[in-house]
Scaffold this motif. Structure first.
Motif, PDB file in Angstrom:
ATOM      1  N   ARG A  69       0.857  -1.189   0.000  1.00  0.00           N
ATOM      2  CA  ARG A  69       0.000   0.000   0.000  1.00  0.00           C
ATOM      3  C   ARG A  69       0.891   1.235   0.000  1.00  0.00           C
ATOM      4  O   ARG A  69       1.966   1.181   0.586  1.00  0.00           O
ATOM      5  N   ASP A 104      -1.999   1.222  -2.958  1.00  0.00           N
ATOM      6  CA  ASP A 104      -2.179   0.337  -4.093  1.00  0.00           C
ATOM      7  C   ASP A 104      -2.262   1.192  -5.369  1.00  0.00           C
ATOM      8  O   ASP A 104      -3.341   1.569  -5.820  1.00  0.00           O
ATOM      9  N   TYR A 146      -1.691   0.312  -8.330  1.00  0.00           N
ATOM     10  CA  TYR A 146      -2.301  -0.427  -9.456  1.00  0.00           C
ATOM     11  C   TYR A 146      -3.812  -0.219  -9.474  1.00  0.00           C
ATOM     12  O   TYR A 146      -4.418  -0.102 -10.540  1.00  0.00           O
ATOM     13  N   ALA A 147      -4.406  -0.171  -8.272  1.00  0.00           N
ATOM     14  CA  ALA A 147      -5.856   0.088  -8.211  1.00  0.00           C
ATOM     15  C   ALA A 147      -6.139   1.489  -8.741  1.00  0.00           C
ATOM     16  O   ALA A 147      -7.107   1.700  -9.488  1.00  0.00           O
ATOM     17  N   ARG A 206      -6.027   1.476 -12.458  1.00  0.00           N
ATOM     18  CA  ARG A 206      -7.262   0.863 -13.007  1.00  0.00           C
ATOM     19  C   ARG A 206      -8.394   1.867 -13.031  1.00  0.00           C
ATOM     20  O   ARG A 206      -9.333   1.751 -13.810  1.00  0.00           O
ATOM     21  N   LEU A 207      -8.310   2.860 -12.099  1.00  0.00           N
ATOM     22  CA  LEU A 207      -9.368   3.875 -12.026  1.00  0.00           C
ATOM     23  C   LEU A 207      -9.044   5.094 -12.882  1.00  0.00           C
ATOM     24  O   LEU A 207      -9.698   6.129 -12.774  1.00  0.00           O
ATOM     25  N   VAL A 248      -7.141   3.189  -0.869  1.00  0.00           N
ATOM     26  CA  VAL A 248      -6.064   2.354  -1.432  1.00  0.00           C
ATOM     27  C   VAL A 248      -4.811   2.373  -0.558  1.00  0.00           C
ATOM     28  O   VAL A 248      -3.813   1.743  -0.885  1.00  0.00           O
ATOM     29  N   HIS A 279     -11.927  -0.827   0.038  1.00  0.00           N
ATOM     30  CA  HIS A 279     -10.522  -0.935   0.463  1.00  0.00           C
ATOM     31  C   HIS A 279     -10.119  -2.371   0.772  1.00  0.00           C
ATOM     32  O   HIS A 279      -8.970  -2.746   0.608  1.00  0.00           O
ATOM     33  N   SER A 307     -11.651  -5.058  -0.694  1.00  0.00           N
ATOM     34  CA  SER A 307     -11.782  -5.875  -1.907  1.00  0.00           C
ATOM     35  C   SER A 307     -10.482  -5.910  -2.714  1.00  0.00           C
ATOM     36  O   SER A 307     -10.344  -6.685  -3.652  1.00  0.00           O
ATOM     37  N   LEU A 308      -9.519  -5.053  -2.313  1.00  0.00           N
ATOM     38  CA  LEU A 308      -8.235  -5.038  -3.016  1.00  0.00           C
ATOM     39  C   LEU A 308      -7.303  -6.154  -2.523  1.00  0.00           C
ATOM     40  O   LEU A 308      -6.216  -6.331  -3.054  1.00  0.00           O
TER      41      LEU A 308
END
Ligand SMILES: N=C(N)NCCC[C@H](NC(=O)CCC(=O)O)C(=O)O
Length: 444
Positions: free
Chosen positions: A67, A69, A71-72, A75-76, A100, A137, A139-140
Motif C-alpha cells: 500500500r 495500491d 495499481y488500483a 485501473r481507475l 487504497v 478498500h 476488496s483489493l
C-alpha cells in the motif's frame, strides 16, 4: 501424530492509518482521521505473537500487502509516474486515495476460510481467500492474499488453494471471521460453523436495514462446497440482524469457539437453540455452550470492549485461556464477568490481557489479527518455516519494523510519495525474511 491449531497473525503494514472506511464498524468510524502509529501497531502485534509462542502454541506470521495500491488507482484512470498517480488521486478524490492506502490486510481473520484436513473430502487443508466485496478498500486484498498463502502453504500433497469467490456482493465472503471449527481434538473430524448475515438470492429472509451484512449464506455454502465438506460436518447459522445494526459487522465480534466450547452473546444468532442443538448432534461430543446474557453484558458493552473478539486457545496442559484486549480489563462489567467465568466449571481457566489498541481503534481485536490453521505434524512440517515465530524471528521483525516504519502517520501523510518508496523497501526485505518469493505487484 500430534495435532495443533496454529495462529497466523497479520503483520501490521507500514501504512497503518485511521481513515473511517468501514461503515457498520463503530470503532473505524469514530476514530476516522486520528493520527496512527504504524510502528507501535506493528510492535503490539508482534508482542502478542511472541506471547502466544512463549505459551507453547504454534504461531506464524502473515505478511501485509503493498500500500498505497497504485495499481488500483491506475485501473481507475489515474496516470503518470507512481508519484503523479498518487498526487493526482489525492487531490481529485481523497476518499478513494485513502481507501487504497489502508493496511487492513493486518486483520487476517478476514484473509481466508481454512478447513482442516480431517474435515475435507480429499484429506488436504483447504484455503479460500475472502473476496471482501463489501468494502472497496478490503476488496483489493484477495489476490495478493492468495499468493502469500500459497507461498506459505506450498506443498500440494497437503494444501489445496482455491480462487476467491466471484467479486460481487451476492457472494460477499469475509473469511474466517464468520467461520468456526468445533472438534474434540484438532486432529479429529470436526463440525464447521458458517455464520452469515443475509441471503443474497432471497429478499424475503431477515436482513439488517441500516448496516450491511457483509457475508451471504450463498457465499458460505460455496466455500463449504469448494472445501469438500459434507452436510454432516457443517452448520449454517444466521447472525441476528439486530446485532449487525449495533456494530457486529463480523460474527467474531459476538462469538468465539474452540474445540467443544462456544462462548457467545445471547443475542448473537437467529434460531439459536435449534442451531446449537444441530451443532452438538453433528459433532457427537458434549459441547460447552457459554452464553452471556444481555442483562449481564449488553451488546453495546461487548462491541465496545470486544470481549468476544478474543482468542480462545488450548494450552498443552489442556486448559483454555482467553486472549483479550486490555479494553476488557478496563471495563468493570467485563472484567468481573471474566473473573466469574474462570472460576466456573468450564474448560476456560484463565484470561490474559493484551494491548492492541492501535488495531482496536479500527475495530480489530486479538481475534481479528489471527488466522487459525489446524494441522498435524506432517502438515506443519510442510509449512514455510521462515513464517513460524521464534525468538530469532521476533528479534528480526522488531528491528525490521524499527528501520522501516514511521512513528506517526496522519491521513495527510499518506500522500507523501516517499511513503510508497519506504513501504516497498520494507516489503521487499520482508519477503526475504519470510522467504515468500515475489508475491507483491511491484516485484513482478
Ligand atoms: N472482525 C474482524 N475479523 N476483523 C476486523 C476488521 C476491521 C476492518 N477495519 C477497517 O478496515 C477500518 C479501516 C479504516 O477505517 O481505516 C474492517 O472493518 O473490515
Amino acid at each position: 501424530m500430534k495435532h495443533y491449531e496454529a495462529n497466523f497473525d497479520g503483520l501490521v503494514g507500514p501504512t497503518h492509518n485511521y481513515a473511517g472506511l468501514s461503515y457498520g464498524n463503530v470503532a473505524s468510524l469514530s476514530n476516522a482521521r486520528s493520527v496512527s502509529s504504524p510502528r507501535s501497531a506493528a510492535k503490539q502485534g508482534l508482542k502478542k505473537m511472541k506471547a502466544l509462542h512463549d505459551m507453547g502454541l504454534v504461531q506464524g506470521v502473515l505478511a501485509p500487502q503493498e500500500r498505497p495500491d497504485v495499481y488500483a488507482l491506475r485501473r481507475l484512470g489515474f496516470q503518470g509516474t507512481d508519484a503523479q498517480v498518487l498526487s493526482t488521486a489525492y487531490k481529485a478524490s481523497p476518499a478513494i486515495f485513502q481507501a487504497v492506502c489502508s493496511a487492513s490486510s493486518m486483520w487476517t481473520a478476514n484473509a481466508a476460510t481454512v478447513s482442516a484436513s480431517a474435515d475435507t473430502a480429499d484429506g488436504r487443508v483447504h484455503f479460500t481467500p475472502a473476496n471482501l466485496t463489501n468494502k472497496f478498500h478490503r476488496s483489493l486484498e484477495p489476490e495478493v492474499t492468495g499468493r502469500i498463502l500459497q507461498a506459505m502453504f506450498k506443498n500440494p500433497d497437503y494444501f489445496q488453494h482455491h480462487t476467491h469467490l466471484p467479486d460481487n456482493e451476492h457472494f460477499g465472503d469475509e473469511g474466517a471471521a464468520n467461520h468456526t471449527r468445533f472438534c474434540q481434538d484438532y486432529g479429529l473430524e470436526g463440525v464447521e460453523m458458517f455464520v452469515y448475515g443475509r441471503y443474497a438470492f432471497d429478499g424475503s429472509k431477515p436482513a439488517p436495514k441500516k448496516y450491511p451484512a457483509r457475508q451471504t449464506r450463498e457465499a458460505s455454502e460455496a466455500v463449504a462446497r469448494l472445501h469438500g465438506l459434507t452436510d454432516a460436518s457443517t452448520v449454517f447459522v444466521q447472525q441476528n440482524p439486530e446485532v449487525i445494526e449495533q456494530g457486529v459487522f463480523h460474527n467474531d465480534v459476538i462469538a468465539v469457539g474452540n474445540q467443544n466450547v462456544l462462548f457467545y452473546h445471547q443475542e448473537a444468532f437467529l434460531n439459536t437453540e435449534a442451531k446449537l442443538a444441530e451443532l452438538e448432534q453433528k459433532l457427537q461430543v458434549p459441547m460447552h455452550f457459554i452464553e452471556v446474557p444481555t442483562e449481564q453484558v449488553s451488546v453495546a458493552e461487548a462491541v465496545k470492549t470486544y470481549m468476544f473478539n478474543t482468542q480462545l486457545v488450548t494450552l498443552e496442559n489442556g486448559r483454555m485461556v482467553i486472549i483479550a484486549p486490555t479494553e476488557c480489563e478496563e471495563s468493570a462489567i467485563v472484567r468481573s464477568y471474566f473473573e466469574e467465568l474462570v472460576s466456573k466449571d468450564t474448560p476456560i481457566k484463565e484470561v490474559r490481557y493484551f494491548d492492541v489498541k492501535q488495531s482496536m481503534r479500527n475495530g480489530g481485536g486479538p481475534a481479528c489479527l489471527r488466522l487459525r490453521v489446524a494441522m498435524n505434524d506432517a502438515e506443519l512440517g510442510a509449512v514455510n518455516q521462515a513464517c513460524i515465530m521464534s525468538d530469532a524471528l521476533f528479534e528480526r521483525l522488531n528491528s525490521w519494523v524499527d528501520s522501516h516504519y514511521r512513528d506517526e502517520l496522519s491521513t495527510a501523510d499518506l500522500a507523501d510519495p516517499q511513503l510508497l518508496v519506504e513501504s516497498r523497501e520494507a516489503l521487499d526485505e520482508l519477503t526475504q525474511i519470510l522467504q515468500l518469493g515475489s508475491v507483491y505487484p511491484f516485484q513482478r
